[in-house]
Motif scaffolding. Structure first.
Motif, mmCIF file in Angstrom:
data_model
loop_
_atom_site.group_PDB
_atom_site.id
_atom_site.type_symbol
_atom_site.label_atom_id
_atom_site.label_comp_id
_atom_site.label_asym_id
_atom_site.label_seq_id
_atom_site.Cartn_x
_atom_site.Cartn_y
_atom_site.Cartn_z
ATOM 1 N N UNK A 1 -1.517 -7.417 6.380
ATOM 2 C CA UNK A 1 -2.049 -5.975 6.206
ATOM 3 C C UNK A 1 -1.803 -5.073 7.372
ATOM 4 N N UNK A 2 -2.662 -5.045 7.670
ATOM 5 C CA UNK A 2 -2.452 -5.198 9.375
ATOM 6 C C UNK A 2 -1.625 -4.328 10.018
ATOM 7 N N UNK A 3 -0.874 -5.435 10.175
ATOM 8 C CA UNK A 3 0.139 -5.474 10.421
ATOM 9 C C UNK A 3 1.522 -4.737 9.746
ATOM 10 N N UNK A 4 1.922 -4.651 8.593
ATOM 11 C CA UNK A 4 1.725 -3.416 7.867
ATOM 12 C C UNK A 4 1.809 -2.505 7.523
ATOM 13 N N UNK A 5 0.277 -1.682 7.665
ATOM 14 C CA UNK A 5 -0.471 -0.380 8.556
ATOM 15 C C UNK A 5 0.014 -0.185 9.152
ATOM 16 N N UNK A 6 -0.110 -1.057 10.391
ATOM 17 C CA UNK A 6 0.522 -0.100 11.616
ATOM 18 C C UNK A 6 1.215 -0.168 12.198
ATOM 19 N N UNK A 7 2.686 -1.065 11.677
ATOM 20 C CA UNK A 7 4.080 -0.650 11.295
ATOM 21 C C UNK A 7 4.299 0.886 10.614
ATOM 22 N N UNK A 8 4.148 1.144 9.372
ATOM 23 C CA UNK A 8 3.950 2.436 8.817
ATOM 24 C C UNK A 8 2.823 3.402 9.583
ATOM 25 N N UNK A 9 2.073 3.260 10.543
ATOM 26 C CA UNK A 9 1.606 4.243 11.580
ATOM 27 C C UNK A 9 0.512 4.671 10.818
#
Length: 82
Positions: free
Chosen positions: A70-78
């Motif tokens: 989830x953190x990887x996805x959230x950071x990827x979407x900024x």
């Protein structure tokens, strides 16, 4: 994960887990873990977004793996505050 800008001061989050995966126990556990990860990192999220988190595969249903994904996805979407 889908993200759409809203005009409100809060970020709304919805979870969707496919029914065809494993059993109901694994689906419900993964949903609980995702909610817990979101609750722990709620202050790090940018405000003014509508998020729909869609879980397609359930490999390793642990809190650490759920948090990493989830953190990887959230950071990827900024969508994390700087």
């Amino acid at each position: 994960m889908w993200a759409l800008r809203n005009d409100g001061p809060v970020t709304r989050i919805g979870l969707r887990i496919q029914r065809g995966l494993k059993g109901s126990v694994a689906r419900n556990r993964s949903k609980r873990l995702a909610r817990e990860v979101i609750r722990q990192h709620k202050t790090e999220l940018a405000t003014g977004w509508d998020l729909v988190i869609i879980i397609h595969r359930i490999k390793d249903v642990s809190q650490l793996s759920m948090q990493e994904e989830l953190m990887k996805l959230l950071s990827k979407l900024r969508l994390l505050k700087s």
